[in-house]
Design a protein around this motif. Sequence first.
Motif, PDB file in Angstrom:
ATOM      1  N   VAL A 116      -5.975  11.622  -4.447  1.00 49.08           N
ATOM      2  CA  VAL A 116      -7.336  11.106  -4.286  1.00 49.08           C
ATOM      3  C   VAL A 116      -7.677  10.153  -5.428  1.00 49.08           C
ATOM      4  CG1 VAL A 116      -9.784  11.731  -4.255  1.00 49.08           C
ATOM      5  CG2 VAL A 116      -8.131  13.091  -2.952  1.00 49.08           C
ATOM      6  N   GLU A 117      -7.296  10.522  -6.630  1.00 49.26           N
ATOM      7  CA  GLU A 117      -7.557   9.666  -7.798  1.00 49.26           C
ATOM      8  C   GLU A 117      -6.822   8.335  -7.656  1.00 49.26           C
ATOM      9  OE1 GLU A 117      -9.737   9.136 -11.275  1.00 49.26           O
ATOM     10  OE2 GLU A 117      -9.776  10.772  -9.808  1.00 49.26           O
ATOM     11  N   LYS A 118      -5.604   8.399  -7.161  1.00 46.22           N
ATOM     12  CA  LYS A 118      -4.822   7.177  -6.943  1.00 46.22           C
ATOM     13  C   LYS A 118      -5.523   6.279  -5.918  1.00 46.22           C
ATOM     14  CE  LYS A 118      -0.769   5.006  -7.619  1.00 46.22           C
ATOM     15  NZ  LYS A 118      -0.232   4.591  -8.916  1.00 46.22           N
ATOM     16  N   TYR A 119      -6.059   6.888  -4.881  1.00 42.97           N
ATOM     17  CA  TYR A 119      -6.816   6.123  -3.884  1.00 42.97           C
ATOM     18  C   TYR A 119      -8.054   5.485  -4.513  1.00 42.97           C
ATOM     19  CZ  TYR A 119     -10.562   5.428  -0.531  1.00 42.97           C
ATOM     20  OH  TYR A 119     -11.628   4.901   0.145  1.00 42.97           O
ATOM     21  N   ILE A 141       0.849  -1.204   0.000  1.00 39.40           N
ATOM     22  CA  ILE A 141       0.000   0.000   0.000  1.00 39.40           C
ATOM     23  C   ILE A 141       0.880   1.248   0.000  1.00 39.40           C
ATOM     24  CG2 ILE A 141      -1.699   1.325   1.322  1.00 39.40           C
ATOM     25  CD1 ILE A 141      -2.857  -1.388   2.263  1.00 39.40           C
ATOM     26  N   ASP A 142       1.945   1.219   0.804  1.00 34.93           N
ATOM     27  CA  ASP A 142       2.898   2.339   0.793  1.00 34.93           C
ATOM     28  C   ASP A 142       3.447   2.554  -0.612  1.00 34.93           C
ATOM     29  OD1 ASP A 142       2.539   2.655   3.480  1.00 34.93           O
ATOM     30  OD2 ASP A 142       4.475   1.818   4.078  1.00 34.93           O
ATOM     31  N   ALA A 143       3.799   1.457  -1.264  1.00 40.87           N
ATOM     32  CA  ALA A 143       4.383   1.548  -2.605  1.00 40.87           C
ATOM     33  C   ALA A 143       3.374   2.085  -3.621  1.00 40.87           C
ATOM     34  CB  ALA A 143       4.900   0.174  -3.043  1.00 40.87           C
ATOM     35  N   TRP A 144       2.088   1.753  -3.441  1.00 41.82           N
ATOM     36  CA  TRP A 144       1.045   2.236  -4.355  1.00 41.82           C
ATOM     37  C   TRP A 144       1.017   3.767  -4.395  1.00 41.82           C
ATOM     38  CZ3 TRP A 144      -1.915   0.450  -8.134  1.00 41.82           C
ATOM     39  CH2 TRP A 144      -3.054   1.181  -8.516  1.00 41.82           C
ATOM     40  N   PHE A 145       1.288   4.363  -3.245  1.00 42.14           N
ATOM     41  CA  PHE A 145       1.304   5.828  -3.159  1.00 42.14           C
ATOM     42  C   PHE A 145       2.730   6.387  -3.173  1.00 42.14           C
ATOM     43  CE2 PHE A 145      -2.715   4.567  -1.156  1.00 42.14           C
ATOM     44  CZ  PHE A 145      -3.610   5.390  -1.826  1.00 42.14           C
ATOM     45  N   TYR A 199      -6.977   1.148   4.984  1.00 45.41           N
ATOM     46  CA  TYR A 199      -5.545   1.440   5.133  1.00 45.41           C
ATOM     47  C   TYR A 199      -5.033   2.280   3.967  1.00 45.41           C
ATOM     48  CZ  TYR A 199      -4.716  -1.159   9.375  1.00 45.41           C
ATOM     49  OH  TYR A 199      -4.724  -1.549  10.690  1.00 45.41           O
ATOM     50  N   ALA A 200      -5.565   2.048   2.786  1.00 41.46           N
ATOM     51  CA  ALA A 200      -5.177   2.862   1.631  1.00 41.46           C
ATOM     52  C   ALA A 200      -5.620   4.311   1.825  1.00 41.46           C
ATOM     53  CB  ALA A 200      -5.781   2.284   0.353  1.00 41.46           C
ATOM     54  N   GLU A 224      -2.265  10.459   4.843  1.00 42.90           N
ATOM     55  CA  GLU A 224      -0.940  10.696   5.426  1.00 42.90           C
ATOM     56  C   GLU A 224      -0.045  11.441   4.436  1.00 42.90           C
ATOM     57  OE1 GLU A 224       2.775   7.815   6.257  1.00 42.90           O
ATOM     58  OE2 GLU A 224       0.937   7.204   7.285  1.00 42.90           O
ATOM     59  N   LYS A 225      -0.124  11.056   3.172  1.00 42.71           N
ATOM     60  CA  LYS A 225       0.675  11.729   2.141  1.00 42.71           C
ATOM     61  C   LYS A 225       0.290  13.205   2.025  1.00 42.71           C
ATOM     62  CE  LYS A 225       3.217   8.357   0.358  1.00 42.71           C
ATOM     63  NZ  LYS A 225       4.687   8.442   0.213  1.00 42.71           N
TER      64      LYS A 225
END
Length: 267
Positions: A217-220, A198-202, A240-241, A247-248
């Motif tokens: 937001v779009e990435k989420y 999940i960290d890597a996704w963002f 969690y995502a 957090e970002k």
Amino acid sequence: MRVEDQIVFTAHHGNWKVADRLLDMDDEKVAHFIASIANTVNAKIPEYLTEVMNVAGISSLAEELAQKNLSDAVVALKSPGTARKLGQLVFEDDKKLRKHLVDVAKALLVREVLSKKAPVDYPEGPLSEVRIVFPYNEDHVNFTAFHLSAEHGKWRAVRRLIIDDKTPMADVARLLAGINESITLKLPVYAGIDVDGIDAWFGEFKKVRKAEIPAVVEKYLHFPAENYAPKPFVEHARVYALRKALEKIGLPLDVPAKSLEKYLEKK
């Protein structure tokens, strides 16, 4: 004497009476049980903050911001104007102490606004019944986790507060927030949620500016939760995502126990 592996949550205060225990420490059962506890404490935190902030006013502000689409709502949550409004909704004149309360108020606001836009709680319902004998006669909140035989590391946690006439209600909120934080750290371990993934996704987002918030937001919104958790915990991974996306951006999904602790220490 060896303490039996178990997780216990009890709360006895006013009309709030809940008591339950898990003895079957199968990972999936632990994950579902502690998710229920997290839902339980998060739902109660606002009630214990009414002495230090205008919780109804925060709810009113949340209703206003929730009229916006998700991206615009998150931009508004991050704005200095919203921070100023929150500053007027906390009952504290001291600048340093007010900052701690504003941090807490912001978390309340974020959770309430986003609850109308996305899942912020886990799918399990909150605990609502008295299933075991209360361990204390006094009013209290008690969370105890002993899992010393866990293959993925021992878990020993005790969060307990005996409540009397002198107990600040914000101290109860602090304890509840601390319980939520403990569970936030442990739930992925038992649920098999890939938090590193999940960290890597963002990972492409570092210090997010206002103009970049819609991209986060779009990435989420495109987060493929089913790839990051077993089927029973896909919706948990989605929470969690959201937590990671916020957090970002620099926004909290969870009330920070440390802010309440610092406020109460200095008060």
